[in-house]
Motif scaffolding. Structure first.
Motif, short mmCIF file in Angstrom:
data_model
loop_
_atom_site.label_atom_id
_atom_site.label_comp_id
_atom_site.label_asym_id
_atom_site.label_seq_id
_atom_site.Cartn_x
_atom_site.Cartn_y
_atom_site.Cartn_z
N TRP A 59 37.30 47.19 38.06
CA TRP A 59 36.91 46.35 39.19
C TRP A 59 38.12 46.19 40.08
CZ3 TRP A 59 38.59 41.80 41.33
CH2 TRP A 59 37.72 41.13 42.20
N GLY B 266 39.32 44.19 43.80
CA GLY B 266 38.94 43.24 44.85
C GLY B 266 40.05 43.04 45.84
N THR B 267 39.68 42.90 47.13
CA THR B 267 40.65 42.63 48.19
C THR B 267 40.64 41.14 48.54
OG1 THR B 267 38.98 43.25 49.85
CG2 THR B 267 40.57 44.94 49.22
N TRP C 146 38.70 35.72 48.96
CA TRP C 146 38.13 36.99 48.56
C TRP C 146 37.47 37.66 49.75
CZ3 TRP C 146 32.82 38.42 48.21
CH2 TRP C 146 32.58 39.62 47.55
N ASP D 246 36.24 41.47 49.58
CA ASP D 246 35.20 42.38 49.09
C ASP D 246 35.68 43.00 47.79
OD1 ASP D 246 32.83 43.92 49.06
OD2 ASP D 246 32.95 44.25 51.21
N ALA D 247 34.80 43.73 47.13
CA ALA D 247 35.16 44.35 45.86
C ALA D 247 34.33 45.61 45.63
CB ALA D 247 34.95 43.37 44.70
N SER E 222 33.48 48.40 42.10
CA SER E 222 33.71 48.66 40.67
C SER E 222 33.08 49.99 40.30
CB SER E 222 33.13 47.54 39.81
OG SER E 222 31.73 47.57 39.82
N ILE F 9 37.84 49.87 49.42
CA ILE F 9 37.42 48.47 49.35
C ILE F 9 37.62 47.86 50.73
CG2 ILE F 9 37.67 46.30 48.08
CD1 ILE F 9 39.65 48.90 46.59
N VAL G 66 45.46 43.07 46.31
CA VAL G 66 44.30 43.59 45.58
C VAL G 66 44.46 43.18 44.13
CG1 VAL G 66 43.15 45.70 44.76
CG2 VAL G 66 43.96 45.57 47.11
N CYS H 150 43.54 41.66 34.19
CA CYS H 150 43.63 41.85 35.64
C CYS H 150 45.09 41.78 36.06
CB CYS H 150 42.86 40.77 36.37
SG CYS H 150 41.08 40.75 36.02
#
Length: 133
Positions: free
Chosen positions: A72, A74-75, A82, A84-85, A87, A102, A113, A127
């Protein structure tokens, strides 16, 4: 006939010389910054390169899933909002390419990110945050 041939050859030589003296297309443009990423959880990992564009972040790499895992990405803005993301799908005992972009549709793009290795149910196992260079 010889005159036309001479003019044509002279024109080609002149054009060729002009092209050889011109700078290569894109030679004056700067490359987008990149950051290597590596999130390892046990024998599973997500590794590759993030490319920081103006309003998105490209991700190219590999997910190695031992058991069932997914990657996954994410930006986020500088204020940790947040954006968007993306995966991968769940992969089990496989090596799978990560090739995605992304969105980060704000002026200046993403500030950072977060890349995660998730379990099969999309629960994060590990993460890591990567800041824009």
């Amino acid at each position: 006939m010889k005159t036309h041939l001479a003019v044509a050859v002279g024109s080609v030589v002149l054009t060729g010389g002009t092209l050889l003296g011109a700078p290569a297309a894109g030679a004056q443009t700067a490359a987008y910054p990149t950051t290597a990423f590596d999130v390892t959880y046990g024998a599973s990992y997500a590794r590759g390169t993030l490319t920081w564009y103006n309003r998105s972040v490209g991700a190219d790499g590999t997910l190695r899933a031992v058991g069932c895992r997914r990657a996954w990405l994410g930006t986020y803005t500088a204020s940790a909002n947040w954006l968007d993301a993306r995966s991968t799908s769940t992969q089990c005992d496989a090596t799978y390419p990560i090739e995605t972009t992304i969105p980060a549709d704000v002026p200046g793009g993403a500030a950072f990110v977060i890349v995660c290795v998730d379990d099969a149910n999309a629960n994060p196992l590990k993460c890591v945050q990567y800041n824009r260079p």
